[in-house]
Design a protein around this motif. Structure first.
Motif, PDB file in Angstrom:
ATOM      1  N   VAL A  25       0.783  -1.201  -0.011  1.00 23.07           N
ATOM      2  CA  VAL A  25      -0.076  -0.167  -0.004  1.00 23.07           C
ATOM      3  C   VAL A  25       0.772   1.285  -0.120  1.00 23.07           C
ATOM      4  O   VAL A  25       0.429   2.088  -0.948  1.00 23.07           O
ATOM      5  CB  VAL A  25      -0.733   0.252   1.180  1.00 23.07           C
ATOM      6  CG1 VAL A  25      -1.697   1.250   1.320  1.00 23.07           C
ATOM      7  CG2 VAL A  25      -2.031  -0.951   1.010  1.00 23.07           C
ATOM      8  N   LEU A  26       1.901   1.135   0.818  1.00 21.01           N
ATOM      9  CA  LEU A  26       2.866   2.407   1.113  1.00 21.01           C
ATOM     10  C   LEU A  26       3.405   2.511  -0.256  1.00 21.01           C
ATOM     11  O   LEU A  26       3.644   3.714  -1.010  1.00 21.01           O
ATOM     12  CB  LEU A  26       3.783   2.235   2.195  1.00 21.01           C
ATOM     13  CG  LEU A  26       3.046   2.638   3.459  1.00 21.01           C
ATOM     14  CD1 LEU A  26       4.252   2.173   4.485  1.00 21.01           C
ATOM     15  CD2 LEU A  26       2.689   3.888   3.568  1.00 21.01           C
ATOM     16  N   GLY A  27       3.939   1.484  -0.882  1.00 26.32           N
ATOM     17  CA  GLY A  27       4.662   1.392  -2.367  1.00 26.32           C
ATOM     18  C   GLY A  27       3.846   2.080  -3.405  1.00 26.32           C
ATOM     19  O   GLY A  27       4.144   2.689  -4.290  1.00 26.32           O
ATOM     20  N   ARG A  28       2.629   1.532  -3.290  1.00 21.75           N
ATOM     21  CA  ARG A  28       1.512   1.882  -4.320  1.00 21.75           C
ATOM     22  C   ARG A  28       1.012   3.460  -4.355  1.00 21.75           C
ATOM     23  O   ARG A  28       1.121   4.274  -5.301  1.00 21.75           O
ATOM     24  CB  ARG A  28       0.300   1.161  -4.516  1.00 21.75           C
ATOM     25  CG  ARG A  28      -0.638   1.234  -5.571  1.00 21.75           C
ATOM     26  CD  ARG A  28      -1.424   0.134  -5.435  1.00 21.75           C
ATOM     27  NE  ARG A  28      -2.613   0.542  -6.623  1.00 21.75           N
ATOM     28  CZ  ARG A  28      -2.502   0.054  -7.903  1.00 21.75           C
ATOM     29  NH1 ARG A  28      -1.651  -0.508  -8.243  1.00 21.75           N
ATOM     30  NH2 ARG A  28      -3.812   0.626  -8.595  1.00 21.75           N
ATOM     31  N   HIS A  29       0.490   3.710  -2.994  1.00 20.97           N
ATOM     32  CA  HIS A  29      -0.267   5.060  -2.900  1.00 20.97           C
ATOM     33  C   HIS A  29       0.700   6.362  -2.156  1.00 20.97           C
ATOM     34  O   HIS A  29       0.631   7.447  -2.755  1.00 20.97           O
ATOM     35  CB  HIS A  29      -1.033   4.867  -2.045  1.00 20.97           C
ATOM     36  CG  HIS A  29      -2.085   3.968  -2.600  1.00 20.97           C
ATOM     37  ND1 HIS A  29      -3.018   4.323  -3.601  1.00 20.97           N
ATOM     38  CD2 HIS A  29      -2.571   2.813  -2.474  1.00 20.97           C
ATOM     39  CE1 HIS A  29      -3.712   3.325  -3.973  1.00 20.97           C
ATOM     40  NE2 HIS A  29      -3.710   2.254  -3.123  1.00 20.97           N
ATOM     41  N   LEU A  30       1.886   6.086  -1.478  1.00 18.72           N
ATOM     42  CA  LEU A  30       2.665   7.095  -0.714  1.00 18.72           C
ATOM     43  C   LEU A  30       4.071   7.103  -1.705  1.00 18.72           C
ATOM     44  O   LEU A  30       4.135   8.367  -1.889  1.00 18.72           O
ATOM     45  CB  LEU A  30       2.962   6.696   0.658  1.00 18.72           C
ATOM     46  CG  LEU A  30       3.821   7.687   1.409  1.00 18.72           C
ATOM     47  CD1 LEU A  30       2.890   9.048   1.495  1.00 18.72           C
ATOM     48  CD2 LEU A  30       3.979   7.269   2.901  1.00 18.72           C
ATOM     49  N   ILE A  31       4.622   6.131  -1.823  1.00 17.61           N
ATOM     50  CA  ILE A  31       6.061   6.360  -2.484  1.00 17.61           C
ATOM     51  C   ILE A  31       5.999   6.250  -4.218  1.00 17.61           C
ATOM     52  O   ILE A  31       6.688   6.869  -4.714  1.00 17.61           O
ATOM     53  CB  ILE A  31       7.115   5.197  -2.085  1.00 17.61           C
ATOM     54  CG1 ILE A  31       7.298   5.202  -0.640  1.00 17.61           C
ATOM     55  CG2 ILE A  31       8.256   5.076  -2.945  1.00 17.61           C
ATOM     56  CD1 ILE A  31       7.896   3.666  -0.245  1.00 17.61           C
ATOM     57  N   LEU A  36       4.438  -0.633  -9.380  1.00 22.15           N
ATOM     58  CA  LEU A  36       3.589  -0.743  -8.626  1.00 22.15           C
ATOM     59  C   LEU A  36       2.238  -0.033  -8.844  1.00 22.15           C
ATOM     60  O   LEU A  36       0.830  -0.406  -8.678  1.00 22.15           O
ATOM     61  CB  LEU A  36       3.955  -0.888  -7.219  1.00 22.15           C
ATOM     62  CG  LEU A  36       3.145  -1.495  -6.007  1.00 22.15           C
ATOM     63  CD1 LEU A  36       2.749  -2.881  -6.282  1.00 22.15           C
ATOM     64  CD2 LEU A  36       3.760  -1.185  -4.770  1.00 22.15           C
ATOM     65  N   THR A  37       2.529   1.409  -8.929  1.00 21.68           N
ATOM     66  CA  THR A  37       1.449   2.320  -9.056  1.00 21.68           C
ATOM     67  C   THR A  37       0.769   2.219 -10.732  1.00 21.68           C
ATOM     68  O   THR A  37      -0.661   2.267 -10.684  1.00 21.68           O
ATOM     69  CB  THR A  37       1.906   3.768  -9.292  1.00 21.68           C
ATOM     70  OG1 THR A  37       2.440   4.143  -8.113  1.00 21.68           O
ATOM     71  CG2 THR A  37       0.953   4.846  -9.404  1.00 21.68           C
ATOM     72  N   ALA A  38       1.237   1.652 -11.507  1.00 18.89           N
ATOM     73  CA  ALA A  38       0.774   1.373 -12.930  1.00 18.89           C
ATOM     74  C   ALA A  38       0.088   0.134 -12.779  1.00 18.89           C
ATOM     75  O   ALA A  38      -0.709  -0.325 -13.903  1.00 18.89           O
ATOM     76  CB  ALA A  38       1.714   1.559 -13.904  1.00 18.89           C
TER      77      ALA A  38
END
Length: 66
Positions: A25-31, A36-38
Motif C-alpha cells: 500500500v505504501l509503495g503504491r500510494h505514498l512512494i 506498482l502504481t501502474a
C-alpha cells in the motif's frame, strides 16, 4: 487474523502478512513506485496470493522451527 492461522507462530505470521500488505500500500500510494502504481490491482492481488497463502497455512514441523 492470527486466529485463522493454524500454527504456533500465528501471531508472528499475521504480523508478517500485515507488514507485507502495508508495504504494498505504501509503495503504491505514498512512494508511488512506478510499476506498482501502474499495475492493475487484481494483478497485484494475483502476485501476492501465493505469498499470503504460504504465510497463513500450517507448515510441517522442521528441525529449524523454533
Amino acid at each position: 487474523m492470527s486466529a485463522a492461522i493454524p500454527d504456533d507462530e500465528a501471531d508472528l505470521r499475521a504480523d508478517v502478512v500485515s507488514a507485507a500488505l502495508i508495504g504494498v500500500v505504501l509503495g503504491r500510494h505514498l512512494i508511488k513506485l512506478d510499476h506498482l502504481t501502474a499495475a492493475d490491482p487484481q494483478r497485484i492481488v494475483d502476485i501476492l496470493r501465493p505469498c499470503v497463502h504460504s504465510l497463513t497455512k500450517a507448515d510441517p514441523p522442521t528441525a529449524d522451527h523454533h
